[in-house]
Design a protein around this motif. Structure first.
Motif, PDB file in Angstrom:
ATOM      1  N   GLU A   1     124.255  72.149 -59.488  1.00  0.00           N
ATOM      2  CA  GLU A   1     125.287  72.151 -58.463  1.00  0.00           C
ATOM      3  C   GLU A   1     126.197  73.352 -58.658  1.00  0.00           C
ATOM      4  OE1 GLU A   1     127.353  68.455 -58.522  1.00  0.00           O
ATOM      5  OE2 GLU A   1     125.537  67.266 -58.294  1.00  0.00           O
ATOM      6  N   ALA A   2     127.057  73.601 -57.692  1.00  0.00           N
ATOM      7  CA  ALA A   2     127.989  74.714 -57.767  1.00  0.00           C
ATOM      8  C   ALA A   2     128.862  74.564 -59.011  1.00  0.00           C
ATOM      9  CB  ALA A   2     128.856  74.771 -56.517  1.00  0.00           C
TER      10      ALA A   2
ATOM     11  N   ILE B   1     126.792  79.682 -57.735  1.00  0.00           N
ATOM     12  CA  ILE B   1     127.904  79.774 -56.788  1.00  0.00           C
ATOM     13  C   ILE B   1     127.758  78.695 -55.730  1.00  0.00           C
ATOM     14  CG2 ILE B   1     129.024  81.218 -55.058  1.00  0.00           C
ATOM     15  CD1 ILE B   1     127.999  83.650 -56.640  1.00  0.00           C
ATOM     16  N   ALA B   2     126.542  78.602 -55.153  1.00  0.00           N
ATOM     17  CA  ALA B   2     126.320  77.615 -54.095  1.00  0.00           C
ATOM     18  C   ALA B   2     124.829  77.400 -53.889  1.00  0.00           C
ATOM     19  CB  ALA B   2     126.942  78.086 -52.786  1.00  0.00           C
ATOM     20  N   GLN B   3     124.497  76.252 -53.301  1.00  0.00           N
ATOM     21  CA  GLN B   3     123.146  75.974 -52.829  1.00  0.00           C
ATOM     22  C   GLN B   3     123.193  76.201 -51.320  1.00  0.00           C
ATOM     23  OE1 GLN B   3     120.787  75.529 -54.854  1.00  0.00           O
ATOM     24  NE2 GLN B   3     121.489  74.388 -56.628  1.00  0.00           N
TER      25      GLN B   3
ATOM     26  N   THR C   1     119.478  79.484 -53.915  1.00  0.00           N
ATOM     27  CA  THR C   1     120.586  79.272 -54.840  1.00  0.00           C
ATOM     28  C   THR C   1     121.273  80.610 -55.021  1.00  0.00           C
ATOM     29  OG1 THR C   1     119.391  77.521 -55.991  1.00  0.00           O
ATOM     30  CG2 THR C   1     121.227  78.534 -57.158  1.00  0.00           C
TER      31      THR C   1
END
Length: 175
Positions: free
Chosen positions: A28-29, A60-62, A90
């Motif tokens: 996760e982030a 950082i983010a998905q 990702t």
């Protein structure tokens, strides 16, 4: 220092502070990921031993990539199919490219300090339930085995019974 890493079937040249988009990785982030497959490492014009280098990154983010439209058509056959696809990605921020020995030495000491008391406490607890769980496990397997034996003959018997019923009926008609 830079490194060439392989992830998701692709190769990326990375340095500390770089942001890259790679094939989806678990996490996760905010999680930290270690990119273990380092193909090449170096600093400036010098090449270093890649086996001694580790690359760590922060998620950082998905996200999803841009949509790719797939359109199939056969002319004069009234055949048209339109589909879209968005690849899972990702986004990573490379936090460190450096010696794996330095990172591994620091990390296990913290983990061992935390894990050692937990292992000591967990060992007696696991030993006692294991003794009581063993007879329960045997009982569960004893219960499961007859159920499995009953289920298997029913399937086999059902396939064999159908022809057996038909055969005597035909014999009775012929006599």
């Amino acid at each position: 220092m830079f490194a060439v890493v392989r992830t998701g079937g692709k190769q990326y040249r990375v340095a500390a502070g770089d942001k890259i988009a790679v094939e989806k990785l678990a996490g996760e982030a905010g999680d930290t990921v270690t990119l273990g497959d380092v193909l090449l490492a170096g600093e400036g014009d010098k090449i270093a031993d890649a086996s001694k280098v580790a690359v760590s990154a922060e998620i950082i983010a998905q996200a999803k990539s841009e949509k790719v439209v797939v359109f199939k058509k056969r002319r004069r056959h009234n055949y048209r199919r339109k589909a879209g696809h968005r690849q899972q990605l990702t986004l990573l921020r490379i936090t460190a490219v450096g010696d794996s020995k330095a990172e591994k030495k620091a990390a296990p000491k913290k983990e061992e300090a935390k894990a050692a008391p937990a292992k000591k406490e967990a060992a007696p607890k696991k030993a006692a339930p294991a003794k009581t769980a063993a007879p329960a496990a045997k009982a569960d397997t004893a219960e499961k085995k007859p159920a499995a034996k009953k289920a298997a003959p029913k399937k086999e018997g059902a396939t064999h019974k159908a022809p057996a019923k038909k055969a005597p009926a035909k014999k009775a008609e012929k006599k």
